[in-house]
Enzyme design. Structure first.
Site, PDB file in Angstrom:
ATOM      1  N   LYS A  57      -8.948  -4.365  -1.786  1.00 58.74           N
ATOM      2  CA  LYS A  57      -9.344  -5.679  -1.922  1.00 58.74           C
ATOM      3  C   LYS A  57     -10.885  -5.907  -1.979  1.00 58.74           C
ATOM      4  O   LYS A  57     -11.072  -7.111  -2.391  1.00 58.74           O
ATOM      5  CB  LYS A  57      -8.444  -6.317  -0.811  1.00 58.74           C
ATOM      6  CG  LYS A  57      -6.957  -6.270  -1.007  1.00 58.74           C
ATOM      7  CD  LYS A  57      -6.297  -7.227  -0.215  1.00 58.74           C
ATOM      8  CE  LYS A  57      -4.794  -7.106  -0.623  1.00 58.74           C
ATOM      9  NZ  LYS A  57      -3.978  -5.986  -0.303  1.00 58.74           N
TER      10      LYS A  57
HETATM   11  C1  PLP Z   1      -2.769  -5.711  -1.022  1.00 53.66           C
HETATM   12  C2  PLP Z   1      -2.473  -4.460  -0.789  1.00 53.66           C
HETATM   13  C3  PLP Z   1      -1.387  -3.774  -1.759  1.00 53.66           C
HETATM   14  C4  PLP Z   1      -0.477  -4.670  -2.818  1.00 53.66           C
HETATM   15  O1  PLP Z   1      -1.654  -5.034  -3.825  1.00 53.66           O
HETATM   16  P1  PLP Z   1      -0.913  -6.269  -4.693  1.00 53.66           P
HETATM   17  O2  PLP Z   1      -2.068  -6.581  -5.675  1.00 53.66           O
HETATM   18  O3  PLP Z   1      -0.524  -7.444  -3.694  1.00 53.66           O
HETATM   19  O4  PLP Z   1       0.279  -5.617  -5.474  1.00 53.66           O
HETATM   20  C5  PLP Z   1      -1.005  -2.521  -1.716  1.00 53.66           C
HETATM   21  N1  PLP Z   1      -1.617  -1.694  -0.786  1.00 53.66           N
HETATM   22  C6  PLP Z   1      -2.785  -2.188   0.005  1.00 53.66           C
HETATM   23  C7  PLP Z   1      -3.349  -1.221   0.985  1.00 53.66           C
HETATM   24  C8  PLP Z   1      -3.023  -3.354  -0.058  1.00 53.66           C
HETATM   25  O5  PLP Z   1      -3.929  -3.751   0.963  1.00 53.66           O
END
Ligand code: PLP
Length: 462
Positions: free
Chosen positions: A110
């Site tokens: 993220k």
């Molecule tokens: C947010 C997250 C996801 C999911 O991603 P999306 O964009 O919501 O599908 C998967 N793995 C980790 C470690 C995350 O932080």
């Protein structure tokens, strides 16, 4: 570039406007009116920042190019992301690679989108001499990534709801130990879905939203989706032998932000196949297999070792549906009305993702643990449980002969309990994070109640 709502009733807007908004005023999500096409050959060998600039410029065409260039070069630094490569592609063996997206400040993918997003927001706000109050919900990774992105930004204030006791110890420490005047950790007596519901409800109050200048940084923010397109392009150019060859990306999926970005990349001309990988909370997998989208009730959501994928509904999913129904907002509205009435809609088609080479699969908890063990035995690396979901599924796709790239979404150190369960020992804490446990935490406990959250915001906005 103009952005239109999936529900068709909000006015089209420019990038800088949707940058600062969450949902469109009609309850829909913003989508670009067209998909800019990339010249992949000209990007071969380009740096991460160059790829980022060429992907983002057509989307952010109301941001001067030099501003965008500054933001991108100041965000994607070796300092911030541990290497000049930013998103290294690590071959585990011929035909199987790990796309390392979790080397940013909070050790989850993220960061790659939230770091430039906050900088873009600050630029847009400074220009207007305005402030923005960001309200969000997190099941773990969004919260800290948003906090580390917003930290030190004068025009931004963050109110982040997180479910009490439901995040890993490391995630809690990472978020709650930040002591910044513009960051408020609201710890909710409830689940992540409760948190999300409260955020939705507060945002539904248009007067409050306007008066307190509420914005969002969750994955429904288009700039985040756009920023995530970058690493698919960057990784593709390294993974494909020749430009034009197909590469398969296996993507751990929850709210369908990351996989949606892969889909957008595909629409911009990237020749990839996308595998949507879910844990036992298989809302998305069910849709891609059966055409039925059935939102889970709170009690149906299973607590798994990959909590960022423990979702009842996928908040970005409406964007894909919009395209799948040829961008007819009436069909989208009807589907979501059906959804709120019956908890599900039937798209009426098996293999709904087939036109865009999207398939899916899901994993059990046992398979996740087993995969962490196997990967450690075979390649001498530790992967986190989210990444393990995609690794297990990605392995199955190797039989088709295309290179398979598994997106690594978090560092294993964030999920110590699961790694210990799988391997009998914990993943080493990366350098620079050892002292977290000694820092005091800064939080406010709150009930999952929109009125209480509004009151808190009102009292902490000057
Ligand atoms: C947010 C997250 C996801 C999911 O991603 P999306 O964009 O919501 O599908 C998967 N793995 C980790 C470690 C995350 O932080």
């Amino acid at each position: 570039m103009r952005y239109i709502s999936t529900r068709g009733k909000a006015d089209p807007k420019a990038f800088k406007d949707i940058l600062l908004e969450g949902l469109a005023s009609d309850g829909g999500l913003y989508m670009p009116e067209t998909y800019p096409q990339m010249d992949l050959n000209s990007l071969k060998g380009a740096s991460y920042t160059d790829v980022a600039l060429s992907v983002l410029a057509p989307f952010a065409d109301d941001v001067p190019f030099w501003v965008l260039r500054n933001i991108v070069t100041e965000t994607y630094t070796a300092d911030n992301f541990c290497s000049r490569d930013i998103a290294p592609l690590k071959w585990l063996e011929p035909g199987l690679a790990l796309l390392q997206l979790a080397n940013g400040p909070t050790l989850a993918f993220k960061d790659l989108a939230l770091q430039p997003l906050a900088a873009l927001m600050e630029y847009a706000l400074e220009e207007k001499s305005e402030n923005l109050n960001i309200l969000g919900a997190t099941s773990g990774d969004t919260g800290s990534a948003a906090a580390y992105a917003v930290r030190g930004k004068e025009c931004l204030r963050l109110f982040m709801l997180s479910p009490y006791g439901r995040m890993s110890r490391f995630q809690q420490m990472q978020m709650y130990t930040l002591n910044e005047p513009n960051i408020h950790n609201l710890v909710v007596n409830g689940t992540f879905d409760d948190c999300q519901a409260v955020v939705k409800e507060v945002n539904a109050d248009a007067d409050f939203k306007k008066q307190y200048k509420l914005g969002a940084v969750n994955s429904i923010n288009w700039a985040r989706i756009a920023a995530q397109v970058v690493y698919y392009v960057y990784a593709y150019l390294k993974a494909a032998k020749r430009v034009g060859d197909k590469v398969v990306f296996a993507v751990p999926s929850g709210n369908f932000g990351n996989a949606l970005s892969a889909y957008i990349a595909k629409r911009m001309g990237l020749p990839i196949a996308i595998v949507v990988c879910t844990n036992e909370n298989d809302v998305l997998d069910e849709f891609f297999r059966t055409g039925i989208y059935r939102v889970r009730k709170g009690v149906e959501v299973k607590v798994t070792s990959s909590p960022s994928m423990d979702i009842a509904a996928a908040s970005n999913f409406e964007r894909l549906i919009f395209d799948l129904v040829e961008r007819d907002p009436r069909v989208v509205i009807a589907a979501w009305e059906e959804l709120s009435k019956n908890g599900e809609f039937d798209f009426g088609q098996l293999d709904a993702g087939a036109p865009y080479d999207i398939t899916s699969s899901s994993t059990t908890e046992e398979e996740v643990l087993d995969t962490i063990r196997k990967v450690h035995d075979k390649y001498k690396i530790i992967i986190d449980p989210h990444t393990a979901v995609a690794m297990k599924i990605g392995e199955d796709y190797r039989q088709f002969g295309y290179p398979v790239v598994v997106a690594e979404t978090a560092q294993p150190a964030k999920f110590a309990d699961t790694i210990r369960e799988a391997l009998g020992f914990e993943a080493p804490v990366p350098a620079g994070y050892e002292g977290l446990a000694d820092l005091p935490e800064h939080t406010t406990r709150i009930d999952p109640d929109a009125a209480a959250v509004k009151e808190f915001i009102a009292a902490h906005v000057n």
